[in-house]
Motif scaffolding. Structure first.
Motif, PDB file in Angstrom:
ATOM      1  N   GLU A  37       3.257  18.905 -21.314  1.00 43.79           N
ATOM      2  CA  GLU A  37       3.210  19.581 -20.074  1.00 43.79           C
ATOM      3  C   GLU A  37       4.384  19.416 -19.262  1.00 43.79           C
ATOM      4  OE1 GLU A  37      -0.082  18.501 -17.452  1.00 43.79           O
ATOM      5  OE2 GLU A  37      -0.309  16.370 -18.306  1.00 43.79           O
ATOM      6  N   ARG A  38       4.802  20.497 -18.634  1.00 43.82           N
ATOM      7  CA  ARG A  38       5.806  20.525 -17.550  1.00 43.82           C
ATOM      8  C   ARG A  38       5.393  21.221 -16.653  1.00 43.82           C
ATOM      9  NH1 ARG A  38      10.883  19.842 -20.934  1.00 43.82           N
ATOM     10  NH2 ARG A  38      11.996  19.775 -18.985  1.00 43.82           N
ATOM     11  N   SER A  39       6.375  21.204 -15.554  1.00 42.76           N
ATOM     12  CA  SER A  39       6.120  22.089 -14.449  1.00 42.76           C
ATOM     13  C   SER A  39       7.360  22.896 -13.883  1.00 42.76           C
ATOM     14  CB  SER A  39       5.498  20.982 -13.323  1.00 42.76           C
ATOM     15  OG  SER A  39       5.695  21.911 -12.151  1.00 42.76           O
ATOM     16  N   ASN A  40       7.047  23.879 -13.452  1.00 43.39           N
ATOM     17  CA  ASN A  40       8.250  24.697 -13.096  1.00 43.39           C
ATOM     18  C   ASN A  40       8.908  24.253 -11.673  1.00 43.39           C
ATOM     19  OD1 ASN A  40       8.375  26.855 -15.027  1.00 43.39           O
ATOM     20  ND2 ASN A  40       6.710  27.835 -14.051  1.00 43.39           N
ATOM     21  N   GLU A  41       8.029  23.260 -11.019  1.00 47.94           N
ATOM     22  CA  GLU A  41       8.811  22.516  -9.920  1.00 47.94           C
ATOM     23  C   GLU A  41       9.872  21.822 -10.335  1.00 47.94           C
ATOM     24  OE1 GLU A  41       9.225  21.584  -6.093  1.00 47.94           O
ATOM     25  OE2 GLU A  41       7.533  22.839  -6.917  1.00 47.94           O
ATOM     26  N   GLU A  42       9.995  21.259 -11.676  1.00 45.14           N
ATOM     27  CA  GLU A  42      11.218  20.423 -12.123  1.00 45.14           C
ATOM     28  C   GLU A  42      12.432  21.182 -11.849  1.00 45.14           C
ATOM     29  OE1 GLU A  42      10.572  19.224 -16.083  1.00 45.14           O
ATOM     30  OE2 GLU A  42       8.429  18.970 -15.968  1.00 45.14           O
ATOM     31  N   ALA A  43      12.451  22.873 -12.021  1.00 41.43           N
ATOM     32  CA  ALA A  43      13.644  23.435 -11.919  1.00 41.43           C
ATOM     33  C   ALA A  43      13.712  24.026 -10.471  1.00 41.43           C
ATOM     34  CB  ALA A  43      13.435  24.688 -12.894  1.00 41.43           C
ATOM     35  N   ALA A  44      13.153  23.651  -9.558  1.00 41.57           N
ATOM     36  CA  ALA A  44      13.287  24.088  -8.191  1.00 41.57           C
ATOM     37  C   ALA A  44      14.637  23.816  -7.392  1.00 41.57           C
ATOM     38  CB  ALA A  44      12.158  23.331  -7.399  1.00 41.57           C
ATOM     39  N   HIS A  45      15.562  22.878  -7.838  1.00 40.26           N
ATOM     40  CA  HIS A  45      16.865  22.544  -7.379  1.00 40.26           C
ATOM     41  C   HIS A  45      17.891  22.252  -8.436  1.00 40.26           C
ATOM     42  CE1 HIS A  45      14.145  22.287  -3.788  1.00 40.26           C
ATOM     43  NE2 HIS A  45      13.184  21.455  -4.319  1.00 40.26           N
ATOM     44  N   GLY A  46      19.315  22.251  -7.833  1.00 39.29           N
ATOM     45  CA  GLY A  46      20.269  21.760  -8.373  1.00 39.29           C
ATOM     46  C   GLY A  46      20.645  22.358  -9.704  1.00 39.29           C
ATOM     47  N   MET A  47      20.953  21.654 -10.597  1.00 40.78           N
ATOM     48  CA  MET A  47      21.589  22.298 -12.176  1.00 40.78           C
ATOM     49  C   MET A  47      20.313  22.809 -12.860  1.00 40.78           C
ATOM     50  SD  MET A  47      24.107  23.111 -14.041  1.00 40.78           S
ATOM     51  CE  MET A  47      25.334  22.155 -13.241  1.00 40.78           C
ATOM     52  N   ALA A  48      19.171  22.115 -12.766  1.00 35.93           N
ATOM     53  CA  ALA A  48      18.063  22.563 -13.487  1.00 35.93           C
ATOM     54  C   ALA A  48      17.679  24.045 -13.164  1.00 35.93           C
ATOM     55  CB  ALA A  48      16.772  21.695 -13.262  1.00 35.93           C
ATOM     56  N   LYS A  49      17.691  24.216 -11.693  1.00 35.70           N
ATOM     57  CA  LYS A  49      17.451  25.738 -11.127  1.00 35.70           C
ATOM     58  C   LYS A  49      18.381  26.784 -11.667  1.00 35.70           C
ATOM     59  CE  LYS A  49      16.718  28.378  -6.950  1.00 35.70           C
ATOM     60  NZ  LYS A  49      16.580  28.243  -5.506  1.00 35.70           N
ATOM     61  N   ALA A  50      19.696  26.271 -11.820  1.00 34.18           N
ATOM     62  CA  ALA A  50      20.757  27.130 -12.157  1.00 34.18           C
ATOM     63  C   ALA A  50      20.448  27.528 -13.775  1.00 34.18           C
ATOM     64  CB  ALA A  50      22.183  26.383 -11.997  1.00 34.18           C
ATOM     65  N   LEU A  51      20.042  26.414 -14.668  1.00 34.19           N
ATOM     66  CA  LEU A  51      19.808  26.634 -15.856  1.00 34.19           C
ATOM     67  C   LEU A  51      18.540  27.460 -16.320  1.00 34.19           C
ATOM     68  CD1 LEU A  51      21.267  23.348 -17.277  1.00 34.19           C
ATOM     69  CD2 LEU A  51      22.255  25.394 -17.502  1.00 34.19           C
ATOM     70  N   LEU A  52      17.823  27.493 -15.320  1.00 35.68           N
ATOM     71  CA  LEU A  52      16.460  28.198 -15.409  1.00 35.68           C
ATOM     72  C   LEU A  52      16.429  29.421 -16.146  1.00 35.68           C
ATOM     73  CD1 LEU A  52      13.199  27.528 -15.330  1.00 35.68           C
ATOM     74  CD2 LEU A  52      13.252  28.553 -13.110  1.00 35.68           C
ATOM     75  N   PRO A  53      17.086  30.433 -15.619  1.00 36.10           N
ATOM     76  CA  PRO A  53      17.233  31.655 -16.485  1.00 36.10           C
ATOM     77  C   PRO A  53      17.479  31.676 -18.106  1.00 36.10           C
ATOM     78  CG  PRO A  53      18.348  31.885 -14.387  1.00 36.10           C
ATOM     79  CD  PRO A  53      18.322  30.543 -14.425  1.00 36.10           C
ATOM     80  N   LEU A  54      18.409  30.784 -18.369  1.00 36.41           N
ATOM     81  CA  LEU A  54      18.418  30.627 -20.053  1.00 36.41           C
ATOM     82  C   LEU A  54      17.343  29.986 -20.411  1.00 36.41           C
ATOM     83  CD1 LEU A  54      22.199  29.380 -19.682  1.00 36.41           C
ATOM     84  CD2 LEU A  54      21.351  31.736 -20.271  1.00 36.41           C
ATOM     85  N   ARG A  55      16.791  28.640 -19.839  1.00 35.04           N
ATOM     86  CA  ARG A  55      15.691  28.064 -20.475  1.00 35.04           C
ATOM     87  C   ARG A  55      14.405  29.135 -20.568  1.00 35.04           C
ATOM     88  NH1 ARG A  55      17.067  22.255 -17.374  1.00 35.04           N
ATOM     89  NH2 ARG A  55      18.562  21.719 -18.969  1.00 35.04           N
ATOM     90  N   ALA A  56      14.274  29.834 -19.618  1.00 31.68           N
ATOM     91  CA  ALA A  56      13.120  30.689 -19.320  1.00 31.68           C
ATOM     92  C   ALA A  56      13.195  31.620 -20.819  1.00 31.68           C
ATOM     93  CB  ALA A  56      12.907  31.595 -18.313  1.00 31.68           C
ATOM     94  N   VAL A  57      14.261  31.967 -21.299  1.00 29.02           N
ATOM     95  CA  VAL A  57      14.334  33.006 -22.561  1.00 29.02           C
ATOM     96  C   VAL A  57      14.353  31.930 -23.667  1.00 29.02           C
ATOM     97  CG1 VAL A  57      15.834  34.329 -23.643  1.00 29.02           C
ATOM     98  CG2 VAL A  57      15.817  34.731 -21.339  1.00 29.02           C
TER      99      VAL A  57
END
Length: 387
Positions: free
Chosen positions: A38-58
């Motif tokens: 299990e993971r949480s979208n909260e992990e991608a709320a800030h910084g580099m993780a947020k910037a990479l989220l569009p790619l990781r979502a695909v």
């Protein structure tokens, strides 16, 4: 069996999280070894993780590799996937399939065909994307009102449709209504194997309390849910204003974006309880004459009506989607025209003059949502996939 459950939590807790936890507990109580990824979208709320989220979502390659490694390392015999949006991506479905183990995915919403998942736009039901393509969502910015975020979600599902990601996966619809809609959409845009779509309601757990007879219930009704537009809160409060002094007391349980507005505009017959723990919420349900479910969308699974019925409580339901389909008119509640405050006010008055067999309502609901039957269905799905 060694079973892997896969789930990505939204930033705000919701019904999918509760189902994920309930099914995990159900399997563990029956002696299965449950491994969780299990993971949480909260992990991608800030910084580099947020910037990479569009790619990781695909396509989240790292998550896909971790799931595949976990399946092999832990000798997993069946995988059950719940939510993959946004952080996990459907790539984890392909990774699980690639190991050769059976894969089951619960469809908690209509996201396969609708980027916002709920087939709702501007407060009304919308089926443009299922019938005319995902570009409709881009035109209307259907995911969080953002063109960029909508494009990301649409791209993820467009890519994985083309790749056949959901082919060979047992897909679980939560209700017969959902199944009919999903098959209708899938006929126009083939996404999964139609013969692999099965119906399994979510487990519904309520305390084993004595069901109060109708005559012993408090002259009050309960609205329970997130305080937002799609749940029909405005319609409910307007109906209570129309009823005036003849209105029964209304308890409102939950929080959400309309909370401040609702507290400022509600009349004296309305009492706000805030976010309640499940046992306290169920106590209010069991004491009330009815639960009001005024949803303006189809809902993927009408959990509040299911819980109410399991406690023997009638439901006033908007005649739309799963909420409307959950009510047998005059037997375990009444239906009213969705979004129509006058119709709801009329249903409140009609219900107040009726008598209901609360014990019979509870008995029928407990048969439908019985946890043991839910477990047996899960096991049949896992074992069927292994043959």
């Amino acid at each position: 069996m060694n079973i892997l459950l896969v789930h990505c939590h939204y930033r705000l807790p919701g019904g999918e999280d509760a189902v994920f936890a309930a099914e995990r507990a159900l399997l563990e109580r029956h002696g299965h070894r449950v491994v969780v990824y299990e993971r949480s979208n909260e992990e991608a709320a800030h910084g580099m993780a947020k910037a990479l989220l569009p790619l990781r979502a695909v396509w989240n390659g790292a998550a896909a590799r971790e799931v595949a490694d976990l399946i092999r390392r832990e000798h997993i015999e069946a995988v059950h996937i719940h939510n993959t949006l946004l952080l996990l991506s459907p790539a984890v479905v392909r990774a699980a399939k690639g190991t050769g183990v059976p894969v089951v995915q619960s469809l908690h919403n209509f996201r396969l065909f609708c980027p916002n998942g709920i087939l709702l736009r501007d407060g009304t039901v919308c089926e443009d994307c299922p019938h005319h393509g995902l570009s409709c969502a881009l035109r209307h910015r259907c995911y969080r009102g953002s063109l960029v975020q909508t494009a990301v979600v649409a791209a993820a599902y467009a890519l994985h449709r083309r790749l056949g990601t959901w082919r060979g996966v047992t897909m679980v619809a939560l209700t017969e209504f959902d199944r009919r809609k999903l098959l209708e959409f899938n006929h126009e845009c083939p996404t999964f194997d139609a013969d692999r779509l099965v119906v399994k309601p979510n487990p519904v757990h309520v305390p084993p309390v004595e069901v109060l007879p109708w005559a012993q219930r408090k002259p009050q009704m309960l609205f329970a849910g997130r305080l937002e537009e799609l749940k029909g809160l405005r319609v409910v409060l307007e109906a209570w204003q129309q009823l005036g002094e003849v209105a029964p007391d209304l308890l409102v349980a939950g929080e959400g974006p309309l909370g401040d507005w609702a507290r400022a505009t509600a009349g004296p017959k309305v009492r706000f309880l805030g976010q309640l723990p499940p046992d306290e919420l169920h106590r209010h349900m069991a004491e009330s004459r009815a639960v009001v479910a005024a949803s303006l969308c189809y809902e993927s699974f009408a959990l509040v009506p299911a819980e109410a019925h399991t406690l023997g409580t009638p439901v006033l339901a908007s005649d739309l989607g799963n909420v409307g389909a959950s009510v047998r008119q005059g037997i375990d509640g009444l239906r009213f025209a969705p979004g129509n405050a006058k119709a709801l006010a009329g249903a409140v008055q009609a219900l107040s003059a009726m008598q209901f067999d609360c014990a019979a309502i509870a008995a029928a609901a407990r048969r439908t949502y019985d946890e043991e039957e839910n477990y047996r269905t899960l096991l049949r799905l896992y074992k069927k996939e292994r043959t």
